[in-house]
Design a protein around this motif. Structure first.
Motif, PDB file in Angstrom:
ATOM      1  N   ALA A 103     -78.700 -43.384 -52.992  1.00 16.19           N
ATOM      2  CA  ALA A 103     -79.175 -43.706 -54.334  1.00 16.19           C
ATOM      3  C   ALA A 103     -78.027 -43.523 -55.327  1.00 16.19           C
ATOM      4  CB  ALA A 103     -80.347 -42.797 -54.690  1.00 16.19           C
ATOM      5  N   PRO A 104     -78.119 -44.204 -56.479  1.00 18.71           N
ATOM      6  CA  PRO A 104     -79.274 -44.966 -56.933  1.00 18.71           C
ATOM      7  C   PRO A 104     -79.289 -46.392 -56.388  1.00 18.71           C
ATOM      8  CG  PRO A 104     -77.634 -44.869 -58.671  1.00 18.71           C
ATOM      9  CD  PRO A 104     -77.124 -44.011 -57.561  1.00 18.71           C
ATOM     10  N   PHE A 105     -80.518 -46.844 -56.100  1.00 23.29           N
ATOM     11  CA  PHE A 105     -80.748 -48.257 -55.844  1.00 23.29           C
ATOM     12  C   PHE A 105     -80.850 -48.951 -57.198  1.00 23.29           C
ATOM     13  CE2 PHE A 105     -82.403 -45.920 -52.216  1.00 23.29           C
ATOM     14  CZ  PHE A 105     -81.814 -46.595 -51.153  1.00 23.29           C
ATOM     15  N   ALA A 106     -80.583 -50.253 -57.243  1.00 18.61           N
ATOM     16  CA  ALA A 106     -80.522 -50.927 -58.535  1.00 18.61           C
ATOM     17  C   ALA A 106     -81.006 -52.359 -58.438  1.00 18.61           C
ATOM     18  CB  ALA A 106     -79.093 -50.897 -59.077  1.00 18.61           C
ATOM     19  N   ALA A 107     -81.559 -52.843 -59.554  1.00 20.61           N
ATOM     20  CA  ALA A 107     -81.908 -54.247 -59.727  1.00 20.61           C
ATOM     21  C   ALA A 107     -82.063 -54.487 -61.224  1.00 20.61           C
ATOM     22  CB  ALA A 107     -83.204 -54.601 -59.005  1.00 20.61           C
ATOM     23  N   GLY A 108     -81.355 -55.483 -61.753  1.00 16.27           N
ATOM     24  CA  GLY A 108     -81.431 -55.751 -63.184  1.00 16.27           C
ATOM     25  C   GLY A 108     -81.072 -54.496 -63.968  1.00 16.27           C
ATOM     26  N   PRO A 109     -81.934 -54.079 -64.913  1.00 10.10           N
ATOM     27  CA  PRO A 109     -81.637 -52.895 -65.719  1.00 10.10           C
ATOM     28  C   PRO A 109     -82.022 -51.582 -65.055  1.00 10.10           C
ATOM     29  CG  PRO A 109     -83.694 -53.841 -66.457  1.00 10.10           C
ATOM     30  CD  PRO A 109     -83.167 -54.763 -65.373  1.00 10.10           C
ATOM     31  N   TRP A 110     -82.591 -51.642 -63.858  1.00 15.20           N
ATOM     32  CA  TRP A 110     -83.217 -50.460 -63.267  1.00 15.20           C
ATOM     33  C   TRP A 110     -82.283 -49.684 -62.336  1.00 15.20           C
ATOM     34  CZ3 TRP A 110     -87.541 -49.523 -65.679  1.00 15.20           C
ATOM     35  CH2 TRP A 110     -88.289 -50.582 -66.190  1.00 15.20           C
ATOM     36  N   LEU A 111     -82.406 -48.368 -62.390  1.00 11.84           N
ATOM     37  CA  LEU A 111     -81.818 -47.461 -61.400  1.00 11.84           C
ATOM     38  C   LEU A 111     -82.943 -46.624 -60.825  1.00 11.84           C
ATOM     39  CD1 LEU A 111     -78.681 -46.197 -63.349  1.00 11.84           C
ATOM     40  CD2 LEU A 111     -78.658 -47.735 -61.358  1.00 11.84           C
ATOM     41  N   PHE A 112     -82.889 -46.355 -59.501  1.00 11.17           N
ATOM     42  CA  PHE A 112     -84.005 -45.689 -58.816  1.00 11.17           C
ATOM     43  C   PHE A 112     -83.481 -44.727 -57.761  1.00 11.17           C
ATOM     44  CE2 PHE A 112     -86.670 -45.503 -55.011  1.00 11.17           C
ATOM     45  CZ  PHE A 112     -87.888 -45.091 -55.523  1.00 11.17           C
ATOM     46  N   SER A 113     -84.211 -43.620 -57.588  1.00 11.82           N
ATOM     47  CA  SER A 113     -83.906 -42.664 -56.525  1.00 11.82           C
ATOM     48  C   SER A 113     -85.204 -42.105 -55.956  1.00 11.82           C
ATOM     49  CB  SER A 113     -83.042 -41.525 -57.076  1.00 11.82           C
ATOM     50  OG  SER A 113     -82.794 -40.552 -56.076  1.00 11.82           O
ATOM     51  N   HIS A 114     -85.169 -41.766 -54.673  1.00 14.29           N
ATOM     52  CA  HIS A 114     -86.311 -41.138 -53.977  1.00 14.29           C
ATOM     53  C   HIS A 114     -85.838 -39.826 -53.385  1.00 14.29           C
ATOM     54  CE1 HIS A 114     -88.741 -41.038 -49.955  1.00 14.29           C
ATOM     55  NE2 HIS A 114     -89.303 -40.246 -50.862  1.00 14.29           N
ATOM     56  N   ASN A 115     -86.455 -38.747 -53.797  1.00 15.52           N
ATOM     57  CA  ASN A 115     -86.213 -37.425 -53.231  1.00 15.52           C
ATOM     58  C   ASN A 115     -87.412 -37.086 -52.362  1.00 15.52           C
ATOM     59  OD1 ASN A 115     -85.855 -34.682 -52.750  1.00 15.52           O
ATOM     60  ND2 ASN A 115     -86.348 -34.067 -54.840  1.00 15.52           N
ATOM     61  N   GLY A 116     -87.238 -37.132 -51.040  1.00 16.00           N
ATOM     62  CA  GLY A 116     -88.370 -36.850 -50.162  1.00 16.00           C
ATOM     63  C   GLY A 116     -88.229 -37.538 -48.824  1.00 16.00           C
ATOM     64  N   ALA A 117     -89.368 -37.820 -48.208  1.00 13.18           N
ATOM     65  CA  ALA A 117     -89.391 -38.476 -46.902  1.00 13.18           C
ATOM     66  C   ALA A 117     -90.768 -39.094 -46.684  1.00 13.18           C
ATOM     67  CB  ALA A 117     -89.089 -37.475 -45.785  1.00 13.18           C
ATOM     68  N   VAL A 118     -90.775 -40.265 -46.086  1.00 15.13           N
ATOM     69  CA  VAL A 118     -92.031 -40.919 -45.722  1.00 15.13           C
ATOM     70  C   VAL A 118     -92.416 -40.477 -44.321  1.00 15.13           C
ATOM     71  CG1 VAL A 118     -93.157 -43.123 -45.263  1.00 15.13           C
ATOM     72  CG2 VAL A 118     -91.620 -42.885 -47.237  1.00 15.13           C
ATOM     73  N   ARG A 119     -93.581 -39.869 -44.201  1.00 18.15           N
ATOM     74  CA  ARG A 119     -94.059 -39.376 -42.908  1.00 18.15           C
ATOM     75  C   ARG A 119     -94.344 -40.531 -41.960  1.00 18.15           C
ATOM     76  NH1 ARG A 119     -96.682 -34.543 -41.723  1.00 18.15           N
ATOM     77  NH2 ARG A 119     -95.288 -33.683 -43.309  1.00 18.15           N
ATOM     78  N   ASP A 120     -94.087 -40.288 -40.673  1.00 19.03           N
ATOM     79  CA  ASP A 120     -94.362 -41.283 -39.636  1.00 19.03           C
ATOM     80  C   ASP A 120     -93.624 -42.594 -39.906  1.00 19.03           C
ATOM     81  OD1 ASP A 120     -95.463 -42.259 -37.265  1.00 19.03           O
ATOM     82  OD2 ASP A 120     -97.278 -42.995 -38.247  1.00 19.03           O
ATOM     83  N   TRP A 121     -92.360 -42.454 -40.310  1.00 16.90           N
ATOM     84  CA  TRP A 121     -91.536 -43.634 -40.588  1.00 16.90           C
ATOM     85  C   TRP A 121     -91.044 -44.270 -39.293  1.00 16.90           C
ATOM     86  CZ3 TRP A 121     -89.972 -46.945 -44.167  1.00 16.90           C
ATOM     87  CH2 TRP A 121     -88.797 -47.672 -43.933  1.00 16.90           C
ATOM     88  N   PRO A 122     -91.114 -45.618 -39.152  1.00 17.82           N
ATOM     89  CA  PRO A 122     -91.601 -46.582 -40.132  1.00 17.82           C
ATOM     90  C   PRO A 122     -93.034 -47.037 -39.911  1.00 17.82           C
ATOM     91  CG  PRO A 122     -90.370 -47.741 -38.461  1.00 17.82           C
ATOM     92  CD  PRO A 122     -90.355 -46.283 -38.056  1.00 17.82           C
ATOM     93  N   ALA A 123     -93.647 -46.596 -38.815  1.00 12.42           N
ATOM     94  CA  ALA A 123     -94.958 -47.149 -38.452  1.00 12.42           C
ATOM     95  C   ALA A 123     -96.015 -46.917 -39.525  1.00 12.42           C
ATOM     96  CB  ALA A 123     -95.411 -46.542 -37.122  1.00 12.42           C
ATOM     97  N   GLY A 124     -95.968 -45.738 -40.166  1.00 15.67           N
ATOM     98  CA  GLY A 124     -97.027 -45.403 -41.107  1.00 15.67           C
ATOM     99  C   GLY A 124     -97.143 -46.357 -42.275  1.00 15.67           C
ATOM    100  N   VAL A 125     -96.005 -46.880 -42.714  1.00 18.27           N
ATOM    101  CA  VAL A 125     -96.038 -47.750 -43.893  1.00 18.27           C
ATOM    102  C   VAL A 125     -95.760 -49.208 -43.544  1.00 18.27           C
ATOM    103  CG1 VAL A 125     -95.477 -45.970 -45.574  1.00 18.27           C
ATOM    104  CG2 VAL A 125     -93.630 -47.113 -44.338  1.00 18.27           C
ATOM    105  N   ALA A 126     -95.832 -49.542 -42.272  1.00 15.39           N
ATOM    106  CA  ALA A 126     -95.601 -50.931 -41.868  1.00 15.39           C
ATOM    107  C   ALA A 126     -96.532 -51.914 -42.581  1.00 15.39           C
ATOM    108  CB  ALA A 126     -95.735 -51.067 -40.356  1.00 15.39           C
ATOM    109  N   PRO A 127     -97.830 -51.582 -42.762  1.00 13.90           N
ATOM    110  CA  PRO A 127     -98.699 -52.528 -43.494  1.00 13.90           C
ATOM    111  C   PRO A 127     -98.248 -52.756 -44.936  1.00 13.90           C
ATOM    112  CG  PRO A 127    -100.020 -50.973 -42.240  1.00 13.90           C
ATOM    113  CD  PRO A 127     -98.617 -50.468 -42.196  1.00 13.90           C
ATOM    114  N   LEU A 128     -97.702 -51.739 -45.600  1.00 16.86           N
ATOM    115  CA  LEU A 128     -97.206 -51.923 -46.964  1.00 16.86           C
ATOM    116  C   LEU A 128     -95.986 -52.829 -46.970  1.00 16.86           C
ATOM    117  CD1 LEU A 128     -97.473 -48.274 -48.370  1.00 16.86           C
ATOM    118  CD2 LEU A 128     -99.127 -50.138 -48.574  1.00 16.86           C
TER     119      LEU A 128
END
Length: 251
Positions: A103-128
């Motif tokens: 991070a930071p990830f960016a697009a246009g005027p935006w800057l973004f960061s994620h502090n954490g972890a997605v559980r059961d990655w990547p299967a858990g969020v595959a539908p999203l």
């Protein structure tokens, strides 16, 4: 986990916020005081900042630890900005993404960061992920959980959601799909900051006449630092901060 920080306010040298404080982001890369998960933030770092008159931020990112990059500390000494977002990335499993995952990830005027972890990655969020337009999914900078979370947030922003709403709805969607995920998100457009506290620490400091800092943990022992309660959305400008509770999604 990672450590991250955002600032909006009067022009300040990057180093005054990231390097010089006794417990600033530089020191947090090897000696964080409040980090609950992980111990050394050495798998990449980055900073994004805004130049006067240009709404699109610049970024400086590297795949290695921030303490091993003297060019960064030299740059931070002289570059000044009214807004920034910076992060150091927790040591994690080996991958091929390199600085693209920092991070930071960016697009246009935006800057973004994620502090954490997605559980059961990547299967858990595959539908999203499958619900995103193919072009957005194929445009992911990296194949890590943070990059996908950013894609989900960015999709909402492009659909017209306000920053706080985009973060809150993304957190609830991911938490529902992957219970137990840690989702402290940080977003700025150079004017305001939006953030979520979901599974780790988040603090803020507003100094009259200077601006507002939102960070994983305080960079000094100023008694004016305030802690954001867990399961909360924060929105901030250089003078005002508002926190709103977030409800745990139903099982």
């Amino acid at each position: 986990m990672c450590r991250h920080i955002a600032y909006v306010g009067r022009p300040s040298a990057l180093g005054d916020l990231l390097v010089r404080p006794p417990h600033g982001l530089l020191r947090q890369s090897w000696a964080p005081r409040r980090q609950r998960h992980g111990t050394v933030n050495a798998d990449g770092f980055g900073v994004g900042w805004y130049a006067e008159g240009d709404p699109v931020p610049a970024r400086y990112r590297r795949a290695g630890p921030v303490w091993a990059d003297p060019s960064f500390t030299d740059l931070a000494r002289v570059v000044r900005s009214e807004a920034l977002l910076a992060a150091v990335r927790d040591a994690t499993e080996a991958g091929a993404d390199g600085e693209a995952a920092a991070a930071p990830f960016a697009a246009g005027p935006w800057l973004f960061s994620h502090n954490g972890a997605v559980r059961d990655w990547p299967a858990g969020v595959a539908p999203l992920a499958a619900a995103l337009p193919a072009a957005e999914l194929l445009s992911l900078e990296a194949r890590c959980d943070s990059a996908l979370v950013w894609a989900l947030v960015l999709h909402r922003l492009r659909e017209g959601d306000e920053p706080g709403q985009a973060l809150a709805d993304t957190v609830l969607d991911v938490a529902r799909a992957a219970p137990g995920s840690r989702l402290n998100l940080l977003l700025t457009d150079g004017v305001a900051i939006a953030a979520t506290a979901w599974g780790d620490t988040l603090c803020y400091l507003t100094v009259p006449g200077r601006g507002t800092v939102v960070a994983s943990e305080p960079y000094d022992d100023d008694p004016r630092w305030c802690e954001v309660p867990d399961r909360a959305l924060l929105t901030a400008t250089r003078t005002d901060v508002l926190t709103t509770p977030l409800k745990e999604p139903p099982a």
